[in-house]
Design a protein around this motif. Sequence first.
Motif, short mmCIF file in Angstrom:
data_model
loop_
_atom_site.label_atom_id
_atom_site.label_comp_id
_atom_site.label_asym_id
_atom_site.label_seq_id
_atom_site.Cartn_x
_atom_site.Cartn_y
_atom_site.Cartn_z
N CYS A 1 0.82 -1.22 0.00
CA CYS A 1 0.00 0.00 0.00
C CYS A 1 0.85 1.27 0.00
O CYS A 1 0.38 2.32 -0.39
CB CYS A 1 -0.95 0.00 1.19
SG CYS A 1 -0.17 0.42 2.77
N ALA A 2 2.08 1.16 0.49
CA ALA A 2 2.99 2.31 0.56
C ALA A 2 2.46 3.43 1.46
O ALA A 2 2.48 4.60 1.09
CB ALA A 2 3.34 2.84 -0.83
N GLY A 3 1.98 3.09 2.64
CA GLY A 3 1.66 4.11 3.64
C GLY A 3 0.23 4.15 4.13
O GLY A 3 -0.01 4.42 5.30
N CYS B 1 -0.46 2.35 7.28
CA CYS B 1 0.39 1.15 7.30
C CYS B 1 1.85 1.58 7.28
O CYS B 1 2.31 2.16 6.29
CB CYS B 1 0.05 0.26 6.10
SG CYS B 1 1.20 -1.08 5.83
N CYS C 1 5.19 -1.68 5.45
CA CYS C 1 5.60 -2.17 4.12
C CYS C 1 6.76 -1.37 3.53
O CYS C 1 7.02 -1.46 2.33
CB CYS C 1 4.40 -2.21 3.17
SG CYS C 1 3.59 -0.62 2.93
N CYS D 1 -2.51 -5.29 3.17
CA CYS D 1 -1.28 -5.00 2.42
C CYS D 1 -0.36 -6.20 2.68
O CYS D 1 0.04 -6.44 3.83
CB CYS D 1 -0.69 -3.69 2.96
SG CYS D 1 1.02 -3.37 2.53
N GLY E 1 2.96 -5.39 4.09
CA GLY E 1 2.75 -4.87 5.44
C GLY E 1 2.47 -6.02 6.40
O GLY E 1 2.99 -6.03 7.53
N TYR F 1 -5.78 -4.84 9.37
CA TYR F 1 -6.11 -4.41 8.00
C TYR F 1 -7.61 -4.43 7.70
O TYR F 1 -8.04 -3.80 6.74
CB TYR F 1 -5.35 -5.26 6.98
CG TYR F 1 -3.88 -4.90 6.96
CD1 TYR F 1 -3.47 -3.66 6.46
CD2 TYR F 1 -2.92 -5.76 7.48
CE1 TYR F 1 -2.13 -3.30 6.47
CE2 TYR F 1 -1.58 -5.41 7.49
CZ TYR F 1 -1.19 -4.18 6.99
OH TYR F 1 0.12 -3.81 7.01
ZN LIG Z 1 1.37 -1.28 3.51
#
Ligand SMILES: [Zn+2]
Length: 388
Positions: free
Chosen positions: A223-225, A246, A249, A351, A354, A372
């Motif tokens: 997800c990048a954040g 998140c 990750c 994610c 993550g 999540y």
């Molecule tokens: Zn993530």
Amino acid sequence: MKRIFYILPMLFLISLMSAASGISLEKSLDTIIRVAIIDDRDSIYLSLKGRYKIYAINSDRVLMEGPFFSAIVKATKDGLQIEKRDIKVYGVKVKVARDSNIYVDSRRFRGDIDIMRKENGKLMVINYVELDDYLYGVLYHEVSHRWPMEVLKAQAIAARTFALYQARQSKFQPYDLRSDIYSQVYGGRTSEKWATTRAVNLTKDKVLSFDGDIIPAYYHATCAGYTEDASNLWNIDLAPLKGVECNFCKNSKHYKWAKDIPLWELENKLKDKGYKIGKISSTTVMSKNRSGRVDKLQIKDDAEISVILTGKDFRQIIGPNEIRSTKFDASIKWEHLTLDGFGWGHGVGMCQWGAYGMARRGKKCEEILKYYYPGTEITTIDKVASKL
Ligand SMILES: [Zn+2]
């Protein structure tokens, strides 16, 4: 779900039938998932190792039977050609004994298959497979079998819940899921690994529920954040799919990406989809949603004609494999659109990288899933069966 639970007299009848046919039908007694494993092909290579029967579809007429089989199956003008024999059927069902194997183009599958000639004259192959047998063939493609068991278990529960949700949504469709990235990637028995199979077995019958019902347990690579609110993409408004922060990750190899698209290519792709646009002169990200993904993107040509696209539509037009996510910044340099992007996938739900990061920090499967998919419970299929 109509395919789910059979009562005892039925069990008795089926065991009698299987004894008579010499082929065990025991596998029909669990939840069966229908997966489209081949679509729009002229021919397939079919190989059956062990006792088999091939029936005309929706009938008990046996067309072929025996201990071994291998041949090309082709679509013809009015049916199928199997072993160079023309058969006037719109499809066949291939059933094998439980210890036998079905190979389609050298991929090995559990369960039975239907081979159908579609209206466009192409073949579709649908694998009828028990839910957990299906998951054995999914997990390897979705996560690394070398990851900690707690993340593999979380993935097994999410994938099981997602499959059941899709099966319910597809009740009146010819299949429940595809075997490609548009559903869950499924490689059949060829893709099974010890650790992923163990994760499916350790979580047997476990699913995620919210308010007494299963949820569409979407997941994605990275997800990048911040994970995405499902309602930004689909008509799904559910508290567990509203998005969470998140921080797990950051070590994902998919955290950051870049893509250069020549402007002529972008122009062609937009024109192919019916957009009237000339020579592109600028692109502007007009708005981003809470998770940082592009909500609206404006593309202008040198005559000041502009096209406004959602991030989701833009990704579809360019190709979901070309643009890994809708979390990007856009600029034009040297006749190219340059995207500096983050993460991989739609961003909804778990994610995966993550979840891996959480497991590495000692978090358990239940903690990962509840993080999540906030507000959900881990329950068993029998508790939600009335809704399936
Ligand atoms: Zn993530």
